[in-house]
Write a protein that holds these residues in place. Structure first.
Motif, mmCIF file in Angstrom:
data_model
loop_
_atom_site.group_PDB
_atom_site.id
_atom_site.type_symbol
_atom_site.label_atom_id
_atom_site.label_comp_id
_atom_site.label_asym_id
_atom_site.label_seq_id
_atom_site.Cartn_x
_atom_site.Cartn_y
_atom_site.Cartn_z
ATOM 1 N N ARG A 339 0.849 -1.273 0.035
ATOM 2 C CA ARG A 339 -0.194 0.080 -0.134
ATOM 3 C C ARG A 339 1.212 1.155 -0.068
ATOM 4 N N CYS A 340 0.483 2.716 0.057
ATOM 5 C CA CYS A 340 1.186 3.709 -0.428
ATOM 6 C C CYS A 340 0.318 4.574 -0.556
ATOM 7 N N ASN A 341 0.995 5.477 -0.174
ATOM 8 C CA ASN A 341 -0.124 7.186 0.378
ATOM 9 C C ASN A 341 0.662 8.733 -0.792
ATOM 10 N N PHE A 342 -0.103 9.621 -0.861
ATOM 11 C CA PHE A 342 0.663 10.387 -1.651
ATOM 12 C C PHE A 342 0.375 11.612 -1.036
ATOM 13 N N SER A 343 1.240 12.397 -1.333
ATOM 14 C CA SER A 343 1.045 13.565 -1.034
ATOM 15 C C SER A 343 1.253 14.933 -2.209
ATOM 16 N N ALA A 344 0.846 16.145 -2.222
ATOM 17 C CA ALA A 344 0.876 16.552 -3.107
ATOM 18 C C ALA A 344 1.213 18.803 -3.156
ATOM 19 N N GLY A 345 1.404 19.466 -3.706
ATOM 20 C CA GLY A 345 1.735 20.546 -3.603
ATOM 21 C C GLY A 345 0.987 20.889 -5.314
ATOM 22 N N ALA A 362 4.935 24.925 -6.690
ATOM 23 C CA ALA A 362 3.980 24.032 -6.433
ATOM 24 C C ALA A 362 4.999 22.586 -5.885
ATOM 25 N N ASP A 363 5.983 22.271 -7.107
ATOM 26 C CA ASP A 363 6.766 21.544 -6.089
ATOM 27 C C ASP A 363 7.781 21.565 -4.835
ATOM 28 N N ALA A 364 7.536 22.915 -4.787
ATOM 29 C CA ALA A 364 7.940 23.325 -2.868
ATOM 30 C C ALA A 364 6.964 23.267 -2.056
ATOM 31 N N ALA A 365 5.490 23.096 -2.459
ATOM 32 C CA ALA A 365 4.823 22.811 -1.764
ATOM 33 C C ALA A 365 4.718 21.372 -1.569
#
Length: 385
Positions: A339-345, A362-365
């Motif tokens: 399983r995996c989780n996700f992050s986003a900016g 967005a990458d910095a976020a």
């Protein structure tokens, strides 16, 4: 050497050249290419047998030549159908091929009749040429480049017309005492036209292979091979167009950079094949939930981008959060479920921004989301806007 022998020698040389070109392209594994190459090899054998006999065409030589030509015609047709992703041969076609081969054997060995044998061969070649033209022409919608399709259609049509005329001539107008390959003006005309149509067909097949290679190269440049998503270069190119459209209308363009959390641990624990399955499943699940106007692509590794036109970053954040919360991303393995989780900016474009500016913010976020615990969506800081 007679005029007919010279023409047969030319045909053999042309087939050898075509086989050499097709053989050099065989490593690319284009559908149908292997059968086209085998067909030209059979044609080389057929023409070689006839040329080597120096006009003394014994029944054995005639059978070798006829059966090789029949096999070549069938292989070309099968290759075209394989190229077009269609069944290669029906049951009735197979039975018809057996019947034609039997007829050739009968009128060569048991009751020799050159005209009827030539009529049977012409019937077989006429049918296969018509089927080749029909198959390739109807596959043209799958390909952007159609020059090869046109040439194959023209060559197949010329060949089918030629063999139909030859069949009629052999059945109704031939001299019973005449030899099919005797160097008479009519025979020379038929042989010359047949060789020309074969040469055009060979060139057309080579063009089909070349067109497929060009399309594959273009596809590899635009589509990520693993996930089927837009590749980095393509999504950035289309993103520039979306940004120009956003500027012209004064509407925002939001960019979400999404990263799979701790993806290296998945690869280390379960292996890279499982990691690839995770990436593919993530790509499919997110694609199914996006709006039609959104753009989704893989930037590289486990990092993806979603470009949302006419969408502010707050609204985009809500949208991306709802997508990621409904995406499992997990795959079943022998060791259990990976399983995996996700992050986003997320950031939206400003009046004077380049696409690279928006992506960088967005990458910095995204990295801030990683530092603050992962499994979250962060908006770009207002001070950076």
């Amino acid at each position: 050497m007679s005029s007919t022998g010279v023409l047969l020698l030319i045909a053999m040389a042309a087939c050898m050249a075509s086989a050499a070109v097709l053989g050099s392209l065989a490593r690319h594994r284009i559908a149908g290419l292997g059968r086209w190459l085998a067909a030209h090899c059979f044609l080389i054998v057929a023409f070689g047998a006839l040329v080597s006999s120096r006009g003394d065409y014994s029944p054995a030589i005639v059978l070798i030549a006829c059966f090789c030509v029949l096999l070549a015609a069938v292989l070309i047709l099968q290759g075209c159908r394989q190229f077009a992703s269609r069944p290669m041969m029906g049951r009735y076609e197979f039975l018809g091929l057996i019947a034609l081969a039997g007829a050739v054997l009968y009128w060569t060995v048991i009751v020799p009749d050159e005209n009827l044998r030539a009529a049977v061969m012409s019937c077989a070649l006429c049918y296969t040429r018509m089927a080749v033209g029909w198959t390739i022409w109807n596959s043209r919608g799958q390909h952007r480049r159609r020059y090869g399709h046109w040439l194959v259609l023209v060559a197949a049509s010329v060949g089918a017309t030629l063999y139909a005329a030859r069949m009629v001539q052999c059945v109704f107008f031939a001299n019973p005492a005449a030899k099919v390959l005797e160097p008479t003006p009519l025979n020379l005309a038929f042989v010359s036209a047949g060789i020309l149509s074969l040469l055009l067909l060979s060139i057309g097949l080579v063009m089909l292979v070349n067109d497929s290679l060009v399309e594959n190269a273009q596809r590899l440049a635009t589509i990520d091979e693993l996930t089927g998503l837009l590749a980095r270069r393509e999504i950035l190119s289309r993103g520039e167009e979306m940004l120009k459209a956003a500027r012209s209308t004064g509407s925002p363009l939001s960019v979400a950079i999404i990263d799979i959390d701790d993806f290296k641990l998945i690869n280390d624990r379960y292996g890279h094949p499982v990691g690839d399955r995770v990436l593919k499943k993530f790509a499919v699940e997110v694609s199914q939930r996006l709006r039609q106007r959104d753009l989704f692509g893989r930037l590289g590794g486990e990092e993806f981008a979603v470009l949302s036109p006419e969408t502010g970053k707050a609204r985009a954040a809500t949208f991306v959060e709802s997508i990621l919360s409904s995406v499992s991303g997990g795959v079943t393995t022998r060791e259990g479920e990976a399983r995996c989780n996700f992050s986003a900016g997320i950031e939206e474009s400003g009046a004077n921004d380049t696409l690279n500016d928006v992506i960088c913010r967005a990458d910095a976020a995204l990295y801030r989301a990683k530092r603050e615990g992962k499994r979250r969506v962060e908006l770009a800081a207002a001070s950076l806007t």
